[in-house]
Design a protein around this motif. Structure first.
Motif, PDB file in Angstrom:
ATOM      1  N   ASP A 170      11.280  -2.315   0.707  1.00 26.94           N
ATOM      2  CA  ASP A 170      10.691  -1.162   1.372  1.00 26.94           C
ATOM      3  C   ASP A 170      10.795   0.052   0.795  1.00 26.94           C
ATOM      4  O   ASP A 170      10.161   1.113   1.219  1.00 26.94           O
ATOM      5  N   SER A 171      11.991   0.222   0.008  1.00 29.27           N
ATOM      6  CA  SER A 171      12.312   1.548  -0.833  1.00 29.27           C
ATOM      7  C   SER A 171      12.812   1.214  -2.139  1.00 29.27           C
ATOM      8  O   SER A 171      13.317   0.206  -2.472  1.00 29.27           O
ATOM      9  N   ILE A 172      12.431   2.473  -3.129  1.00 34.70           N
ATOM     10  CA  ILE A 172      12.929   2.422  -4.283  1.00 34.70           C
ATOM     11  C   ILE A 172      13.859   3.467  -4.735  1.00 34.70           C
ATOM     12  O   ILE A 172      13.796   4.643  -4.162  1.00 34.70           O
TER      13      ILE A 172
ATOM     14  N   SER B 271       0.760  -1.287  -0.036  1.00 38.85           N
ATOM     15  CA  SER B 271       0.197  -0.105   0.271  1.00 38.85           C
ATOM     16  C   SER B 271       0.856   1.186  -0.023  1.00 38.85           C
ATOM     17  O   SER B 271       0.520   2.209  -0.193  1.00 38.85           O
ATOM     18  N   SER B 272       2.196   0.955   0.429  1.00 33.07           N
ATOM     19  CA  SER B 272       3.055   2.319   0.402  1.00 33.07           C
ATOM     20  C   SER B 272       4.520   1.807   0.196  1.00 33.07           C
ATOM     21  O   SER B 272       4.807   0.532   0.366  1.00 33.07           O
ATOM     22  N   VAL B 273       5.445   2.726  -0.341  1.00 32.20           N
ATOM     23  CA  VAL B 273       6.576   2.394  -0.532  1.00 32.20           C
ATOM     24  C   VAL B 273       7.512   3.774  -0.491  1.00 32.20           C
ATOM     25  O   VAL B 273       6.793   4.777  -0.929  1.00 32.20           O
ATOM     26  N   ASP B 274       8.566   3.804  -0.147  1.00 30.27           N
ATOM     27  CA  ASP B 274       9.474   4.740   0.103  1.00 30.27           C
ATOM     28  C   ASP B 274      10.200   4.783  -1.200  1.00 30.27           C
ATOM     29  O   ASP B 274      10.388   4.098  -2.128  1.00 30.27           O
TER      30      ASP B 274
ATOM     31  N   ALA C 299      -1.656   4.537  -9.036  1.00 28.52           N
ATOM     32  CA  ALA C 299      -2.008   3.167  -8.835  1.00 28.52           C
ATOM     33  C   ALA C 299      -2.488   2.885  -7.371  1.00 28.52           C
ATOM     34  O   ALA C 299      -3.074   1.924  -7.036  1.00 28.52           O
ATOM     35  N   GLY C 300      -2.607   3.929  -6.622  1.00 29.98           N
ATOM     36  CA  GLY C 300      -3.220   3.991  -5.173  1.00 29.98           C
ATOM     37  C   GLY C 300      -1.825   3.585  -4.353  1.00 29.98           C
ATOM     38  O   GLY C 300      -2.046   3.409  -3.099  1.00 29.98           O
ATOM     39  N   VAL C 301      -0.545   3.612  -4.670  1.00 30.72           N
ATOM     40  CA  VAL C 301       0.575   3.354  -3.718  1.00 30.72           C
ATOM     41  C   VAL C 301       1.085   4.469  -3.383  1.00 30.72           C
ATOM     42  O   VAL C 301       1.380   5.237  -4.002  1.00 30.72           O
ATOM     43  N   ARG C 302       0.995   4.620  -1.901  1.00 28.92           N
ATOM     44  CA  ARG C 302       1.554   6.037  -1.444  1.00 28.92           C
ATOM     45  C   ARG C 302       3.004   5.889  -1.399  1.00 28.92           C
ATOM     46  O   ARG C 302       3.561   4.962  -1.117  1.00 28.92           O
ATOM     47  N   VAL C 303       3.526   7.070  -1.376  1.00 30.16           N
ATOM     48  CA  VAL C 303       5.046   7.317  -1.327  1.00 30.16           C
ATOM     49  C   VAL C 303       5.143   7.734  -0.138  1.00 30.16           C
ATOM     50  O   VAL C 303       4.845   8.996   0.188  1.00 30.16           O
ATOM     51  N   GLN C 304       5.912   7.020   0.730  1.00 28.40           N
ATOM     52  CA  GLN C 304       6.161   7.261   2.198  1.00 28.40           C
ATOM     53  C   GLN C 304       7.310   6.741   2.810  1.00 28.40           C
ATOM     54  O   GLN C 304       7.752   5.569   2.461  1.00 28.40           O
ATOM     55  N   ALA C 305       8.172   7.459   3.405  1.00 25.01           N
ATOM     56  CA  ALA C 305       9.425   6.997   4.115  1.00 25.01           C
ATOM     57  C   ALA C 305       9.236   6.082   4.974  1.00 25.01           C
ATOM     58  O   ALA C 305       8.293   5.746   5.891  1.00 25.01           O
ATOM     59  N   PHE C 306      10.498   5.124   4.990  1.00 20.96           N
ATOM     60  CA  PHE C 306      10.291   3.821   5.702  1.00 20.96           C
ATOM     61  C   PHE C 306      10.995   4.150   7.039  1.00 20.96           C
ATOM     62  O   PHE C 306      10.769   3.511   8.211  1.00 20.96           O
ATOM     63  N   ALA C 307      11.504   5.014   7.214  1.00 19.83           N
ATOM     64  CA  ALA C 307      12.169   5.725   8.218  1.00 19.83           C
ATOM     65  C   ALA C 307      11.498   7.106   8.660  1.00 19.83           C
ATOM     66  O   ALA C 307      11.471   7.886   7.792  1.00 19.83           O
ATOM     67  N   PRO C 308      11.324   7.530   9.922  1.00 20.10           N
ATOM     68  CA  PRO C 308      10.728   8.764  10.314  1.00 20.10           C
ATOM     69  C   PRO C 308      11.692   9.768   9.881  1.00 20.10           C
ATOM     70  O   PRO C 308      13.083   9.928   9.966  1.00 20.10           O
ATOM     71  N   ALA C 309      11.357  11.038   9.381  1.00 19.11           N
ATOM     72  CA  ALA C 309      12.080  12.287   9.173  1.00 19.11           C
ATOM     73  C   ALA C 309      12.383  12.581  10.464  1.00 19.11           C
ATOM     74  O   ALA C 309      13.584  13.509  10.600  1.00 19.11           O
TER      75      ALA C 309
END
Length: 258
Positions: free
Chosen positions: A219-221, A2-5, A244-254
């Protein structure tokens, strides 16, 4: 998924020479692998990149490498363990200081170039990198090639890990990257790259150079910031994923402080 960095190698200019468009990339990615001065980057360039990342709420990672400015960190080196661990710890500490000065914090580490490739196959180098990172800050996440000694060593050292795939690099059937010295190792078509990464996100596979579908957990691209057309490629990958409904979201917090 649902999400990927989405990550990119940034802060790689030096003095009067610029490499890539950090400001444009930071508007697209969710994590920034910031050079730490050994393979690229000078203190002022690194600090400017960190400042931009903090302003964008982008996670900051230490992009540690061999001491190899002339070769951009892409030449394999035989560095003794004591020296390599000190080099890695030094780089993480330097970036942590600059990040703190801008109100941010380093939250992960990703080796660069030859150090990344060596740690992905050499258990001694993988262990040296992991132990150095854990000694500086055991809360840091190690980003690396899935299934590699680099991530295994990081786990053994008590670090959390994240696996990554490469948007703009060709894969072999065994899941390793085609060496840059070989034709076709670097991909340049934004639409083709975006389609590959959407398939990775939705099906968990990447097509290898021989047509084999390689299972890849990511987990990240990564989109390399120094590649020609990097901004257009990162923008296209991001747009296709979001559509496509895939969120772009960091795997580690900012972990940006107000």
């Amino acid at each position: 998924m649902s999400s990927v960095d989405l990550n990119s190698d940034l802060g790689e200019g030096f003095g009067r020479w610029n490499l890539g468009d950090d400001a444009a990339m930071l508007a697209l990615v969710s994590s920034a692998n910031v050079a730490c001065g050994f393979h690229a980057g000078d203190p002022a360039t690194i600090r400017r990149t960190v400042r931009l990342a903090v302003g964008r709420g982008v996670a900051i990672g230490a992009h540690v490498g061999y001491r190899d400015l002339a070769g951009f960190g892409r030449r394999r080196m035989d560095v003794p363990s004591e020296e390599l661990q000190a080099d890695v710890a030094y780089q993480v500490g330097a970036l942590a200081g600059l990040a703190a000065a801008e109100g941010g914090r380093v939250t992960y580490v990703k080796p660069h170039g030859a150090l990344y490739n060596t740690a992905a196959v050499d258990e001694r180098v993988a262990r040296d990198v992991a132990e150095a990172v854990a000694a500086v800050d055991p809360s840091l996440v190690m980003l690396g090639l899935p299934g590699s000694p680099a991530l295994a060593a990081a786990s053994s050292a008590g670090l959390a890990t994240a696996a990554e795939a490469f948007a703009d690099r060709a894969y072999r059937a065994d899941g390793t990257l085609v060496p840059r010295s070989e034709p076709g190792a670097v991909l340049h078509d934004p639409d083709d790259v975006a389609r590959r990464m959407l398939r990775l996100a939705t099906e968990g596979v990447v097509e290898a150079v021989d047509g084999t579908l390689v299972p890849v957990r990511a987990d990240s691209i990564c989109v390399h910031g120094d590649s020609p057309g990097a901004v257009a490629m990162a923008g296209r990958v991001r747009a296709v994923l979001l559509d496509a409904g895939v969120r772009v979201q960091a795997f580690a917090p900012a972990d940006v402080r107000a």
